[in-house]
Scaffold this active site. Sequence first.
Site, mmCIF file in Angstrom:
data_model
loop_
_atom_site.group_PDB
_atom_site.id
_atom_site.type_symbol
_atom_site.label_atom_id
_atom_site.label_comp_id
_atom_site.label_asym_id
_atom_site.label_seq_id
_atom_site.Cartn_x
_atom_site.Cartn_y
_atom_site.Cartn_z
ATOM 1 N N GLY A 185 53.506 38.472 33.756
ATOM 2 C CA GLY A 185 52.109 38.553 33.330
ATOM 3 C C GLY A 185 51.882 39.752 32.434
ATOM 4 O O GLY A 185 52.555 40.767 32.553
ATOM 5 N N THR A 198 53.042 46.007 35.692
ATOM 6 C CA THR A 198 52.218 44.972 36.325
ATOM 7 C C THR A 198 50.856 45.547 36.642
ATOM 8 O O THR A 198 50.753 46.683 37.124
ATOM 9 C CB THR A 198 52.839 44.383 37.616
ATOM 10 O OG1 THR A 198 51.833 43.604 38.274
ATOM 11 C CG2 THR A 198 53.316 45.437 38.596
ATOM 12 N N ASP A 228 49.178 44.516 38.905
ATOM 13 C CA ASP A 228 49.021 44.370 40.357
ATOM 14 C C ASP A 228 49.402 45.619 41.148
ATOM 15 O O ASP A 228 49.044 45.747 42.311
ATOM 16 C CB ASP A 228 49.842 43.183 40.871
ATOM 17 C CG ASP A 228 49.288 41.861 40.387
ATOM 18 O OD1 ASP A 228 48.096 41.820 40.029
ATOM 19 O OD2 ASP A 228 50.036 40.868 40.361
ATOM 20 N N GLY A 247 45.303 39.798 41.761
ATOM 21 C CA GLY A 247 46.104 40.474 42.779
ATOM 22 C C GLY A 247 46.408 39.481 43.875
ATOM 23 O O GLY A 247 45.576 39.252 44.737
ATOM 24 N N ARG A 248 47.577 38.904 43.785
ATOM 25 C CA ARG A 248 47.887 37.790 44.673
ATOM 26 C C ARG A 248 47.954 38.228 46.133
ATOM 27 O O ARG A 248 47.276 37.682 46.985
ATOM 28 C CB ARG A 248 49.211 37.169 44.226
ATOM 29 C CG ARG A 248 49.410 35.772 44.698
ATOM 30 C CD ARG A 248 50.671 35.170 44.137
ATOM 31 N NE ARG A 248 50.462 34.580 42.834
ATOM 32 C CZ ARG A 248 50.968 35.020 41.701
ATOM 33 N NH1 ARG A 248 51.718 36.112 41.694
ATOM 34 N NH2 ARG A 248 50.739 34.398 40.577
ATOM 35 N N GLU A 276 41.428 37.675 44.417
ATOM 36 C CA GLU A 276 41.732 36.241 44.336
ATOM 37 C C GLU A 276 42.606 35.822 45.516
ATOM 38 O O GLU A 276 42.631 34.653 45.890
ATOM 39 C CB GLU A 276 42.455 35.917 43.023
ATOM 40 C CG GLU A 276 43.814 36.609 42.881
ATOM 41 C CD GLU A 276 44.599 36.225 41.622
ATOM 42 O OE1 GLU A 276 44.100 35.435 40.798
ATOM 43 O OE2 GLU A 276 45.731 36.744 41.455
ATOM 44 N N LEU A 286 40.719 38.643 31.244
ATOM 45 C CA LEU A 286 40.061 39.777 30.588
ATOM 46 C C LEU A 286 40.523 41.107 31.168
ATOM 47 O O LEU A 286 40.674 42.087 30.452
ATOM 48 C CB LEU A 286 38.538 39.653 30.690
ATOM 49 C CG LEU A 286 37.953 38.289 30.332
ATOM 50 C CD1 LEU A 286 36.437 38.308 30.434
ATOM 51 C CD2 LEU A 286 38.389 37.829 28.954
ATOM 52 N N GLN A 287 40.760 41.158 32.475
ATOM 53 C CA GLN A 287 41.143 42.401 33.124
ATOM 54 C C GLN A 287 42.551 42.867 32.752
ATOM 55 O O GLN A 287 42.891 44.021 32.950
ATOM 56 C CB GLN A 287 41.034 42.268 34.649
ATOM 57 C CG GLN A 287 42.002 41.278 35.254
ATOM 58 C CD GLN A 287 41.529 40.723 36.585
ATOM 59 O OE1 GLN A 287 41.448 41.443 37.572
ATOM 60 N NE2 GLN A 287 41.192 39.441 36.611
ATOM 61 N N ARG A 288 43.351 41.983 32.192
ATOM 62 C CA ARG A 288 44.716 42.411 31.861
ATOM 63 C C ARG A 288 44.962 42.482 30.356
ATOM 64 O O ARG A 288 46.057 42.865 29.933
ATOM 65 C CB ARG A 288 45.744 41.500 32.533
ATOM 66 C CG ARG A 288 45.898 40.152 31.884
ATOM 67 C CD ARG A 288 46.887 39.294 32.659
ATOM 68 N NE ARG A 288 47.383 38.221 31.828
ATOM 69 C CZ ARG A 288 48.006 37.137 32.277
ATOM 70 N NH1 ARG A 288 48.198 36.995 33.580
ATOM 71 N NH2 ARG A 288 48.444 36.230 31.468
#
Lengths: 406, 406
Positions: free
Chosen positions: B14, B141, B143, B188-189, B243, B297-299
């Site tokens: 990502g 990442t 994350d 953020g899985r 999420e 948008l956040q990344r």
Amino acid sequence: MGVKGNAIVAQSGGMTAAINATLAGVYETAAGSADIGKVFGALHGIEGIINNNLVEMNLTADEVERLKTTPGGYLGSCRYKLPDPVSGKDVYDKILNTLKDNDIRYFFYIGGNDSMDTANKVSTYLREHGHEILAVGLPKTIDNDLPITDHTPGFGSAAKYIATTCSEIYLDVKSFDIPYVTIVEIMGRNAGWLTAAAALVRERYDSPDLIYLPEVPFDLEQFFVDLAKVREHKPAAIVVISEGIMTKEGQYFAELAGDLTSDNFGHKNLGGSASLLASHVKERLGCKVRAIEFSLLQRCAGHLVSATDINESFAIGKAGVSAALSGKSGIMMTYQCEREPVYKMTIGHCALSDVANIERKIPREWINKEGNFPTKECNDYIRPLIQGEIHPVTKNGVPDYLYLEK
Amino acid sequence: MGVKGNAIVAQSGGMTAAINATLAGVYETAAGSADIGKVFGALHGIEGIINNNLVEMNLTADEVERLKTTPGGYLGSCRYKLPDPVSGKDVYDKILNTLKDNDIRYFFYIGGNDSMDTANKVSTYLREHGHEILAVGLPKTIDNDLPITDHTPGFGSAAKYIATTCSEIYLDVKSFDIPYVTIVEIMGRNAGWLTAAAALVRERYDSPDLIYLPEVPFDLEQFFVDLAKVREHKPAAIVVISEGIMTKEGQYFAELAGDLTSDNFGHKNLGGSASLLASHVKERLGCKVRAIEFSLLQRCAGHLVSATDINESFAIGKAGVSAALSGKSGIMMTYQCEREPVYKMTIGHCALSDVANIERKIPREWINKEGNFPTKECNDYIRPLIQGEIHPVTKNGVPDYLYLEK
């Protein structure tokens, strides 16, 4: 001319990233005028006047600066629909009382279409009831759908947000060499101005691929034909749609997923068009699909404003006060613009009644024949409005906006 | 030490707003080294190496600067899962051939968790097959879920985007004095680092009200109890969720709306948690509800990066090349940080194998007892990472990012 008294200012309708720039302009000129005593802010628009819920505004020069790029309504907003002056006489009398009790002679209402209607009704009622007041409307809406004015304060910043963010989405999406359809949904109930701002991206990047506006009926089958053409030569397609795209029968596309709720003005709450379209694409093409809804972000991004928009929004606020001080009333301030040889804006005005409840849309000839992309004329119109950057002051890495504690 | 040859660099997984800053760092040091001849970029990660799809990189100093804040993967990315070296020998041999044919002795892989696994497998296979190569992994990442390194390149910019945008949403939402619940969904899985960044907003504004992270089981009934408490004293509540929030049975909340698709690594495609939760709120409370998903948008917000993140991401790229030039291999570069008395970062490294496929989560003690807000310790950890601003160059009002034409 020469009326002495206090001033009141209120904000109404949906927010923009520039609505407080206009408030800052109103405040600065009003506070600096010898004819105006106190400057009151009505909390939550006309509701603050009805309920006599006011604050006296006293801002430092530094606070005025910070206010310019602060998103949201500093004084709060409302979506209150004023009743008819006959059946709702008690409401109008409350307004009259608040204004009389606080010796208010200047009334500035910052708002969109519905707000101009409110300002117009109040202004007329007060005149008929012997309280002399100078009422000036100041336009505001990201939707850019007001008539007469060249464009609306707040539109340029939202358009800049859209052009910037769509550029960034393109760079993210193109990183993956896989069949991929991204559908971006942009605000604008019946007018596609904001959605059309995405076309500016194409002057720099190979994106977006398709843009659908409410001005042209949306046909799902034609959409799949258009999309197939794009996908012939690139794996990742980016489609930008207005939340208000409609079928040729005049039904909102979003409505096909189920009934929509409405606000006090009878406007349907849209949103969800992109995810509905994405589910059609997923079902028909089976490839990776992502729906992105800009939602509130496009109207509250104080960190990504257009300097042109902020400076103009500030100027129109100041000009509105100057007009009232010179005795004008029942007017809405407007932008009058030239674009050739260089962009130039001057401030004018029109009658409040000329603007109330009229929506301005993109001319059909500013959209290509296929109905899936704005033309160069549309770009030429929007481009000057997104120029320049102003960055808010930050504190600990987060914007240090000015806001009223409850 | 003293190995001469060419270098290759690839990007994977990502995207982040800082991944190209690391690429810029790798390029600058590699291009400036007497031991390294050409600097190749592999297009679309390991797939570019497998398919011998390379570009030779030649950037000017100005382009290196612009690359630093360009979002997306300049070289493209992939989500390819390398097979087992025995069953997938042909794939590894293709990799070996590309590297041999292009006289590549330095391999830099910028990626997340899965990418470190890829780099580790390639590095091991090549060593076993006699092609001496120096392989260095560079973390990346949004994350922030890699072990050993204090934090990951790209996290700070995404965290800054979240803190900024959540501040702006608050100012928009608080403009309306009506019962209103806004639910913001953040990526953020399985780790809540990014979602936790929203807590920094509360150091300046009276928002958000509740934050739910994947580290604590999500209970819908408890959520309604928490929400009722908030709504006792304010009409508009803002709830931020990851999420990846999960039920106590270990099922993703998003999954309760239906089956989710998965990527090549078996990761479920989340998204939709906010709109599912919004529909519960709408049904139960009947008030205005809005779900906002930050989505890509956040990344990819290159216009809103953390200067700390960009500068560190650039530095780690440079340090990775320096480490390889000094003979190190099979390592991932790491950040080692002190936060007291002032924030200070130094670059270290660990074995690639120590980091592959291990996820780091927020410690339970950094989340309050109720499980609905991060603690001050968590803020203290994140705060330094979002400091400082770098604004991309714009052209005609739109960021002038550097990208590779296809």
